[in-house]
Design an enzyme around this catalytic site. Structure first.
Site: not given
Ligand code: NAD
Length: 439
Positions: A275
């Site tokens: 992030c």
């Molecule tokens: N990790 C954090 O601390 C955090 C905090 C706040 C916001 N975010 C935001 O949330 C969003 C997700 O982050 P995350 O950390 O959960 O990511 P992550 O990589 O842990 O998980 C994302 C998942 O989405 C799946 N994916 C990708 N494309 C896909 C599709 N087309 N269809 C189905 N599944 C699909 C991936 O296989 C993965 O399992 C990002 O935009 C991130 O910036 C993350």
């Protein structure tokens, strides 16, 4: 009964069929929170291993205990699938897919686009769609709205409802979780916001509705930009303090005694995670379309991005002061995760520190209790050393990059020849200790 009334009824009765696209750090905790509140949640992911693990009740996200997940899977409240045709039967879908940067530093929207395409195929009247991925303001309206509604002849705010609700999860945090962190919700129309907020209120304790999707998108970027800029500020403060021979950690602790008007941030070897180093750049990228240069973001980004190099420069100097050279020296990097007590290495400054040390000819090893192996920036695989204390004794310099709580710093200090502490992990132990140099 209107579509809206029908959905509100389903939300209230918990008969709403809901899906979560992307079962990662954000999606899986969200799925469990809704499932615990009594909803039936279908998780969609492209990763077969994750889908299989969820269906076994085996969690790969530390914030979601496997015991809890298994209970929810066994009771039929959580199910995972790669079959997107199941979206046909969904009333509400939350999109939680990654939003990284391209190598060029531009937003990589490919995951949002592919998830949107998947939903678009099975889009039907009476759906609520909420985007949770951190992204530039305007994404929900400019990218999702045309593909999901306009191209399908569905009227947003009447036939279906579209909103943005930023995820605020802080992995590893116990006091504030997905359940009790207030959730900001903005809609494409006020009715969209009302329906999306009603859905989230079914499981999350506090909902804060804002007047538009763009406000919600911008609020998330303000939060993360605030952190990024303040970290940039203390990093620059650390560099200034070193020039003047002042201990920046003591300065920060002193400033933090002020009960108002100051918030404590600490310097370090650079930014990490999915992030803070990334999201503000989505905003500065978008602002270019408005011929606006987001100077605070660019400046903080530059300072933060230079920190791994700065740390390695300081190690080089400190070794020089000890009559040693870095070339050929054994360096042990302690901690590779981007922050303490978690297993996430995405964008971790440890990778850059390792690369910079190797560029100077150092022989680098690493230890991290949560990261058994890593891929260096040069795509080489490194494994965490099997025996920490043996590696500490063998190292010419131990570089503390991530201050995991599980480390016995007293023992490490006793055994190490020289420590560069980029996180003040040693605290008082490191003060006036000739073996220790701090950032
Ligand atoms: N990790 C954090 O601390 C955090 C905090 C706040 C916001 N975010 C935001 O949330 C969003 C997700 O982050 P995350 O950390 O959960 O990511 P992550 O990589 O842990 O998980 C994302 C998942 O989405 C799946 N994916 C990708 N494309 C896909 C599709 N087309 N269809 C189905 N599944 C699909 C991936 O296989 C993965 O399992 C990002 O935009 C991130 O910036 C993350």
């Amino acid at each position: 009964m209107s579509i809206k009334t029908e959905l509100l009824k389903k939300i209230k009765e918990k008969s709403l069929q809901m899906g979560i696209i992307g079962l990662g750090y954000v999606g899986l905790p969200l799925a469990t929170v809704f499932a615990e509140a009594g909803y039936h949640v279908t998780g969609f992911d492209l990763d077969a291993h994750k889908v299989e693990a969820v269906n076994r009740g085996s969690s790969y996200i530390p914030d979601v205990p496997s015991g809890k997940l298994k209970t929810l899977v066994d009771s039929g409240h959580v199910i995972a699938t790669m079959d997107f045709s199941i979206l046909k039967g969904m009333d509400a879908v939350s999109i939680c897919v990654p939003t990284p940067l391209r190598k060029t530093g531009d937003p990589d929207m490919s995951f949002i686009l592919s998830a949107t395409e998947e939903v678009a195929q099975y889009m039907h009247r009476g759906m609520i769609i909420v985007l949770e991925s951190s992204t530039y303001p305007g994404t929900t309206r400019e990218v999702l709205l045309p593909k999901l509604g306009e191209e399908k002849g569905l009227k947003v705010g009447e036939d279906w409802f579209l909103g943005f609700s930023p995820e605020r999860v802080d992995p590893g945090r116990q006091d504030y979780t997905t359940l009790n962190t207030p959730k900001v919700v903005g809609g494409i129309t006020p009715v969209c916001a009302e329906v999306a907020a009603a859905w989230y209120a079914g499981a999350i304790q506090k909902i804060h509705v804002v007047s538009s999707a763009e406000t919600a998108e911008m609020a998330k970027l303000l939060e993360n930009t605030f952190r990024m800029i303040n970290i940039g500020l203390v990093n620059e403060m650390a560099i200034m303090c070193e020039r003047m021979g002042v201990d920046v950690w003591e300065v920060i602790d002193a400033a933090a005694t002020k009960p108002f008007g100051f918030m404590k941030f600490t310097p370090g070897p650079g930014l990490g995670g999915h992030c803070i180093p990334i999201d503000p750049l989505y905003l500065s990228w978008k602002m270019k379309a408005y011929h606006f240069n987001a100077r605070f973001i660019e400046l903080a980004s530059e300072i933060n991005a230079n920190m791994p190099r700065y740390v390695v420069g300081r190690i080089l100097e400190a070794m020089n002061d000890r009559g040693k050279i870095l070339k050929g020296a054994h360096c042990l990097v302690l901690g590779a995760a981007y922050k303490p007590d978690i297993d996430d290495i995405r964008e971790s400054p440890a990778l850059e520190v390792i690369e910079q040390l190797q560029n100077k000819g150092a022989l680098v090893e690493f230890h991290d209790p949560y990261i058994p192996k890593l891929q260096t920036n040069d795509d080489a695989e490194m494994r965490s050393v099997p025996d920490l204390m043996t590696a500490v004794r063998a190292a010419d310099v131990v570089v503390i990059v991530t201050n995991h709580k599980v480390y016995d710093y007293k023992a490490i200090l006793a055994e190490a020849r020289f420590i560069f502490d980029s996180r003040n992990a040693l605290g008082k132990l490191g003060v006036d200790n000739p073996k220790v140099v701090k950032l």
